[in-house]
Scaffold this motif. Structure first.
Motif, PDB file in Angstrom:
ATOM      1  N   ALA A   1       0.854  -1.190   0.000  1.00 53.68           N
ATOM      2  CA  ALA A   1       0.000   0.000   0.000  1.00 53.68           C
ATOM      3  C   ALA A   1       0.885   1.233   0.000  1.00 53.68           C
ATOM      4  CB  ALA A   1      -0.918   0.008   1.206  1.00 53.68           C
ATOM      5  N   PHE A   2       0.283   2.386  -0.158  1.00 57.90           N
ATOM      6  CA  PHE A   2       1.002   3.660  -0.202  1.00 57.90           C
ATOM      7  C   PHE A   2       2.183   3.586  -1.182  1.00 57.90           C
ATOM      8  CE2 PHE A   2      -1.393   3.830   3.710  1.00 57.90           C
ATOM      9  CZ  PHE A   2      -1.978   5.090   3.605  1.00 57.90           C
ATOM     10  N   SER A   3       1.899   3.005  -2.344  1.00 58.87           N
ATOM     11  CA  SER A   3       2.867   2.937  -3.439  1.00 58.87           C
ATOM     12  C   SER A   3       4.224   2.431  -2.976  1.00 58.87           C
ATOM     13  CB  SER A   3       3.008   4.305  -4.095  1.00 58.87           C
ATOM     14  OG  SER A   3       1.770   4.761  -4.554  1.00 58.87           O
ATOM     15  N   GLY A   4       4.207   1.326  -2.259  1.00 57.62           N
ATOM     16  CA  GLY A   4       5.458   0.710  -1.843  1.00 57.62           C
ATOM     17  C   GLY A   4       6.019   1.250  -0.549  1.00 57.62           C
ATOM     18  N   LYS A   5       5.371   2.272   0.037  1.00 58.87           N
ATOM     19  CA  LYS A   5       5.895   2.833   1.281  1.00 58.87           C
ATOM     20  C   LYS A   5       5.406   2.065   2.507  1.00 58.87           C
ATOM     21  CE  LYS A   5       6.034   7.608  -0.503  1.00 58.87           C
ATOM     22  NZ  LYS A   5       5.331   8.902  -0.377  1.00 58.87           N
ATOM     23  N   ALA A   6       4.453   1.148   2.335  1.00 57.36           N
ATOM     24  CA  ALA A   6       3.913   0.408   3.477  1.00 57.36           C
ATOM     25  C   ALA A   6       3.245  -0.883   3.016  1.00 57.36           C
ATOM     26  CB  ALA A   6       2.892   1.262   4.232  1.00 57.36           C
TER      27      ALA A   6
ATOM     28  N   ILE B   1      -2.832   6.529  -5.184  1.00 56.31           N
ATOM     29  CA  ILE B   1      -1.464   6.277  -4.716  1.00 56.31           C
ATOM     30  C   ILE B   1      -1.416   5.934  -3.237  1.00 56.31           C
ATOM     31  CG2 ILE B   1      -0.368   7.682  -6.520  1.00 56.31           C
ATOM     32  CD1 ILE B   1       0.125   9.796  -4.252  1.00 56.31           C
ATOM     33  N   ASP B   2      -2.574   5.932  -2.553  1.00 58.34           N
ATOM     34  CA  ASP B   2      -2.539   5.501  -1.142  1.00 58.34           C
ATOM     35  C   ASP B   2      -2.888   4.017  -0.999  1.00 58.34           C
ATOM     36  OD1 ASP B   2      -5.157   5.958  -1.852  1.00 58.34           O
ATOM     37  OD2 ASP B   2      -5.650   7.228  -0.136  1.00 58.34           O
ATOM     38  N   TYR B   3      -4.053   3.631  -1.527  1.00 69.21           N
ATOM     39  CA  TYR B   3      -4.452   2.240  -1.338  1.00 69.21           C
ATOM     40  C   TYR B   3      -3.990   1.336  -2.488  1.00 69.21           C
ATOM     41  CZ  TYR B   3      -7.127  -1.500   0.716  1.00 69.21           C
ATOM     42  OH  TYR B   3      -7.476  -2.676   1.310  1.00 69.21           O
ATOM     43  N   ASN B   4      -3.695   1.942  -3.652  1.00 67.53           N
ATOM     44  CA  ASN B   4      -3.210   1.179  -4.816  1.00 67.53           C
ATOM     45  C   ASN B   4      -4.079  -0.021  -5.161  1.00 67.53           C
ATOM     46  OD1 ASN B   4      -0.356   1.835  -3.109  1.00 67.53           O
ATOM     47  ND2 ASN B   4      -0.505   2.649  -5.170  1.00 67.53           N
TER      48      ASN B   4
ATOM     49  N   GLN C   1       1.842  -1.909   8.199  1.00 70.74           N
ATOM     50  CA  GLN C   1       3.240  -2.070   8.605  1.00 70.74           C
ATOM     51  C   GLN C   1       4.126  -1.268   7.666  1.00 70.74           C
ATOM     52  OE1 GLN C   1       3.076  -6.073   7.618  1.00 70.74           O
ATOM     53  NE2 GLN C   1       1.529  -6.396   9.205  1.00 70.74           N
ATOM     54  N   LEU C   2       5.258  -0.823   8.193  1.00 67.89           N
ATOM     55  CA  LEU C   2       6.259  -0.175   7.333  1.00 67.89           C
ATOM     56  C   LEU C   2       7.229  -1.241   6.854  1.00 67.89           C
ATOM     57  CD1 LEU C   2       6.844   3.046   9.421  1.00 67.89           C
ATOM     58  CD2 LEU C   2       5.615   2.847   7.258  1.00 67.89           C
ATOM     59  N   PRO C   3       7.849  -1.044   5.687  1.00 68.88           N
ATOM     60  CA  PRO C   3       8.809  -2.049   5.210  1.00 68.88           C
ATOM     61  C   PRO C   3      10.000  -2.146   6.166  1.00 68.88           C
ATOM     62  CG  PRO C   3       8.387  -0.354   3.538  1.00 68.88           C
ATOM     63  CD  PRO C   3       7.731   0.097   4.791  1.00 68.88           C
TER      64      PRO C   3
END
Lengths: 325, 246
Positions: free
Chosen positions: A136-141, B119-122, B216-218
């Motif tokens: 989600a968030f274009s690869g940011k999350a 660009i948020d939920y894609n 989660q964050l990467p």
């Protein structure tokens, strides 16, 4: 009840992303104690479809209708919906490609199924919940998303799941038809134009990518990127400013408003690493950054880096790859 | 011809993404929201086609709470004629698609455009769901859109190429570059946008089909290993022997 996998074929071959999807579907089937059936779209050969047994598929449904060789949203949706009903599929798995997302979103409504796109892991089914992890968030999350209802559709992001190869297994290929009418071909293409791909490697399917930014100074220097890409068997890509000024075609633009890639290796040459660009590449397994500015923000997101002039470094890298043999 | 352009309200592309302490929601604090960049292609192209036809209307639709109105006004300033805001948080693609399909049908729109994805939920889902709910074709993602009378000619991107597709209105298309050069509002547009109609309507249909359990964050990178430029070939050995990616 079974798991239905949608397999995209091109020029007779099953696409790499669809081999991943087939493996994903077979593993979901195993979790649910059932079998995985595939339905094939595009131009396929019976031998290549039978070989999907290596990914754990037991049966492949195939409609040899010639108009299905090219992507037609209406007809593909009807065909796959009919296959899902025939197989009483509870879970349908497809690639998170332009075809997969186009068809998947229509299928979700037609089959009253819940849909998750951009999925990067196998589902979790503890506590009666069916949860998948998606980008989600274009690869940011990432987001863990629970899917409600009786039927689920999962579109798997490319390069997220490794395709399994169990040698010797074959799937049974069965003719299948969905009684398509002319109305189902309303969006059939009048013409199909394929790009000239350097070395024949498609960027969205590539597991290695060499990418250039404004630091390359002009399109006339792109042979340095192409030479390294060719030596590595990689696809070429670029940053947004590069496609904005038409040094490279927009379909090579990687980033938040371009395409998101997750190759095993991403080599960024002369790209500073704006947050919008990082969003498109940060799920790559290994990132290499070459930039003459040691303060370039991309180095913070990199695994390996060379602080140096791309015009000197790139030929050395190409040479070193050739010497590996 | 009546155009309906669906826009979503998303964090600016430079936003550093964070979540609420329970990781269940995006942390909006201090974040600048913009019109989803993909939707800008849909909006500008609809305005261009209306201008070329010399008649017709462009309506923008947003599913969102009152805080999205500045961006709806911005779309009006860019050149849309009127706007509809469905007064509800956009829970998921299925929820949003039901709103669009309902109000598109009610308004009798010929062409329904939106960006490829938000660009948020894609999700890249709403276009197909709307088309299916209305029983009309969808073309996604579209790189080019021309109209001649009631017929549209589009370029649909497929992996490795494109298809030239012709469909008759009504249809849905999800848009992306290089369809047009997105416009920015001018002073006259900003002045006239204030008085253009913005209708607020209530949500219809069923709830969401999916729910986010946790964000989660990467994982963070370990730190970069630097190789001397004079000895650049060493990198290739590391990629083979250490990272094992070539």
């Amino acid at each position: 009840m079974s798991v239905l996998v949608v397999v995209e074929c091109d020029k007779g071959e099953v696409k790499k992303s669809s081999l991943e999807v087939a493996s994903y579907g077979a593993q979901v089937a195993q979790m649910l104690g059932t079998t995985a059936t595939a339905v094939a779209v595009g131009e396929a050969t019976e031998a290549n479809l039978a070989a999907l047994g290596e990914q754990g598929i037991t049966k492949v449904l195939f409609d040899a209708e010639p108009r299905l060789k090219d992507f037609v949203n209406g007809a593909y949706t009807k065909l796959i919906a009919a296959a899902a009903d025939k197989e009483q599929a509870k879970v349908i798995v497809l690639a998170n490609s332009n075809v997969g997302a186009s068809v998947g979103s229509r299928l979700a409504v037609r089959l009253k199924a819940s849909l998750a796109t951009n999925v990067v892991e196998l589902p979790k089914t503890d506590g009666g919940q069916f949860t998948v992890k998606r980008g989600a968030f274009s690869g940011k999350a990432f987001a863990d998303v629970t899917l409600s209802g009786d039927r689920k559709i999962i579109a798997v992001k490319k390069n997220s799941i490794e395709a399994q190869h169990n040698g010797g297994q074959t799937a049974q290929v069965e003719p299948f038809t969905a009684q398509l009418s002319d109305a189902d071909f309303a969006d059939a293409p009048k013409q199909v134009i394929m790009q000239d791909q350097a070395g024949g490697i498609l960027l969205p399917e590539a597991d290695k990518v060499v990418s250039g930014g404004r630091g390359m100074k002009g399109p006339e220097n792109w042979h340095l990127i192409e030479d390294l890409a060719k030596a590595l068997g990689a696809a070429t890509a670029c940053s947004k400013p590069v496609s904005d000024v038409d040094w490279r075609p927009h379909h090579e633009h990687v980033g938040q408003t371009g395409i998101t890639v997750s190759p095993n290796l991403y080599i960024a040459c002369g790209i500073s690493g704006a947050i919008q660009h990082l969003a498109g590449v940060n799920s790559s397994k290994v990132i290499v950054v070459i930039n003459k500015d040691p303060e370039a923000p991309f180095f913070k997101a990199a695994d390996y880096g060379i602080v140096g002039d791309v015009f000197e470094v790139l030929p050395k890298l190409t040479q070193a790859v050739k010497e590996l043999g | 011809m009546k155009f309906l352009v669906c826009i979503s309200n998303v964090p600016d592309t430079t936003t550093k993404i964070t979540f609420t302490p329970d990781n269940k929601e995006f942390n909006k604090a201090g974040v600048q929201f913009v019109i989803n960049p993909w939707d800008e292609y849909a909006l500008t192209r609809a305005i261009e086609l209306k201008e070329a036809q010399g008649s017709g209307t462009v309506t923008v639709l947003n599913v969102g709470e009152a805080d999205t109105e500045p961006n709806i006004r911005k779309a009006l300033a860019i050149g849309a004629d009127d706007a509809i805001r469905v007064n509800a948080a956009p829970k998921d693609a299925w929820f949003v698609a039901q709103q669009i399909a309902h109000y598109a049908k009610e308004g009798g729109y010929d062409v329904i455009l939106m960006g490829k994805e938000s660009i948020d939920y894609n999700g890249f889902q709403v276009h197909g769901m709307v088309g299916e709910l209305l029983g009309i074709p969808t073309v996604a993602p579209a790189m080019k859109l021309d109209m001649s009378g009631n017929t549209a000619t589009l370029e649909r991107e497929i992996e490795g190429g494109k298809e030239i597709v012709e469909v008759a209105a009504p249809f849905v298309a999800s848009c992306q570059q290089p369809m047009c050069e997105p416009r920015i509002p001018n002073m006259r547009g900003i002045m006239t946008a204030r008085t253009k109609p913005l209708k607020v309507v209530e949500a219809v249909g069923e709830g969401a089909a999916t729910a986010v359990a946790e964000y989660q964050l990467p994982p963070k990178k370990q730190g970069v290993k630097l190789i001397d430029a004079a000895n650049a070939g060493e990198l290739i050995k590391l990629l083979r022997n250490e990272a094992k990616v070539i």
